[in-house]
Scaffold this motif. Structure first.
Motif, PDB file in Angstrom:
ATOM      1  N   LEU A  80       1.802   6.592  -6.934  1.00 11.74           N
ATOM      2  CA  LEU A  80       0.810   6.968  -7.914  1.00 11.74           C
ATOM      3  C   LEU A  80       0.960   8.523  -7.970  1.00 11.74           C
ATOM      4  N   ARG A  81       1.588   8.902  -6.633  1.00  9.24           N
ATOM      5  CA  ARG A  81       2.493   9.979  -6.393  1.00  9.24           C
ATOM      6  C   ARG A  81       3.100  10.622  -7.669  1.00  9.24           C
ATOM      7  N   LEU A 139      -1.064  -2.241  -6.840  1.00  7.01           N
ATOM      8  CA  LEU A 139       0.725  -2.122  -7.247  1.00  7.01           C
ATOM      9  C   LEU A 139       0.704  -1.898  -8.533  1.00  7.01           C
ATOM     10  N   LEU A 140       0.639  -3.426  -9.721  1.00  5.45           N
ATOM     11  CA  LEU A 140       1.151  -3.615 -10.666  1.00  5.45           C
ATOM     12  C   LEU A 140       0.287  -2.646 -11.273  1.00  5.45           C
ATOM     13  N   MET A 141      -1.101  -2.407 -11.700  1.00  2.68           N
ATOM     14  CA  MET A 141      -1.554  -1.326 -12.759  1.00  2.68           C
ATOM     15  C   MET A 141      -1.427  -0.307 -12.914  1.00  2.68           C
ATOM     16  N   GLY A 172       1.046  -1.372  -0.194  1.00  2.00           N
ATOM     17  CA  GLY A 172      -0.116  -0.222  -0.030  1.00  2.00           C
ATOM     18  C   GLY A 172       1.165   1.403  -0.338  1.00  2.00           C
ATOM     19  N   VAL A 173       1.669   1.574   1.083  1.00  2.00           N
ATOM     20  CA  VAL A 173       2.451   2.381   0.716  1.00  2.00           C
ATOM     21  C   VAL A 173       3.640   2.723  -0.489  1.00  2.00           C
ATOM     22  N   ALA A 174       3.861   1.599  -1.358  1.00  2.00           N
ATOM     23  CA  ALA A 174       4.512   2.068  -2.345  1.00  2.00           C
ATOM     24  C   ALA A 174       3.090   2.090  -3.583  1.00  2.00           C
TER      25      ALA A 174
END
Length: 295
Positions: free
Chosen positions: A118-119, A159-161, A111-113
């Motif tokens: 995204l940022r 995360l992969l998307m 989640g952090v990654a």
């Protein structure tokens, strides 16, 4: 006579340098805050989805169960998804022992990654403030907070998307084929996480590059075919091994009716998700018309 030479005072920090420091501080605060929010009280989730917890435990004691995503160390049946989402948690449990924290902290870190990536996607186009806002919105979205504190495959899938979008936008900027190949690789890994659900991002990604990619149209088309090849290779190696492995020496493919990973892909985890006819279960041979409860 003594001459005094006055040294010039240190120049004040330039505005760009100050801005970069504030951006870095904002990013660090966002990521630490996200990590604390997702990890705080994580033990309250218990074993989360016990269906996947059993496979994580099996994978932590048996490399064969690890590879196939078996629900038990005796390798009688697999879960109804490819195992990539289980691998990180199984490795963590193998190192730190079987407990809730060893299983779920990797999910929180995903989640952090995801927030960080995204940022990074948004900041390249719209600036630091927009990037931080995008990351904050993802971090505070209730379904994301639940997803990254649970052991379902969706945490890694998201995360992969996001990673596929990041790589594609880099390709749009540079026109380099390597970014298209990396995009295909991330999509392929997403397939090994939750099969055809990752394909939701493929049409918009392909259309984006087809319209906005820098090279000539013919080159863009060839690059997209190269990305397709990378996707097939990064996902297909595992499917081929499972499909051609002697059925007598591997676990039953959970969710399939005929012990076939291809049937699982196109049936229960494919068209069945669209039609609602999710015939398949976690027992060999399948069940009736009702689908599995595991998503």
């Amino acid at each position: 006579m003594t001459t005094t030479i006055e040294r010039p005072s240190a120049a004040a920090p330039t505005e760009p340098a100050t801005s970069r420091r504030w951006e870095l501080l904002g990013l660090i605060t966002l990521l630490i805050g996200t990590g604390v929010a997702y990890i705080w009280g994580l033990g309250a989730s218990g074993w989360a989805n016990s269906f996947y917890s059993a496979a994580i435990q099996a994978g932590s004691v048996s490399w064969k169960a690890f590879f196939f995503g078996s629900s038990d160390a005796a390798n009688s049946i697999t879960v109804d998804k490819p195992p990539m989402s289980l691998w990180l948690m199984s490795l963590s449990v193998r190192v730190f022992g079987l407990n809730t924290w060893a299983m779920l902290v990797p999910q929180a870190l995903l989640g952090v990654a995801s927030v960080a990536l995204l940022r990074a996607v948004v900041v390249r186009r719209f600036g630091a403030a927009a990037g931080l806002l995008a990351g904050l919105v993802l971090a505070l979205t209730p379904v994301a907070a639940l997803m990254f504190r649970f052991n379902n495959p969706d945490a890694l899938l998201v995360l992969l998307m996001i990673a596929a979008v990041w790589a594609m936008l880099r390709g749009v900027e540079s026109g380099k084929t390597k970014w298209l190949l990396i995009t295909g690789m991330f999509v392929g890994f997403g397939f090994l996480t939750k099969q055809l659900q990752v394909m939701l991002v493929v049409p918009p990604l392909a259309l984006t590059y087809l319209i906005a990619g820098p090279p000539k149209l013919g080159t863009r088309v060839l690059q997209l075919f190269a990305a397709l090849g990378a996707m097939i290779v990064s996902a297909g190696w595992w499917l081929l091994i499972v499909e051609f492995w002697p059925a007598s020496s591997r676990p039953w493919v959970g969710g399939s009716q005929n012990n076939s990973i291809l049937e699982l892909t196109l049936g229960y985890n494919g068209l069945g998700r669209l039609s609602g006819n999710e015939t398949g279960s976690v027992t060999p041979g399948g069940g009736g018309g009702g689908g599995s409860m595991w998503g």
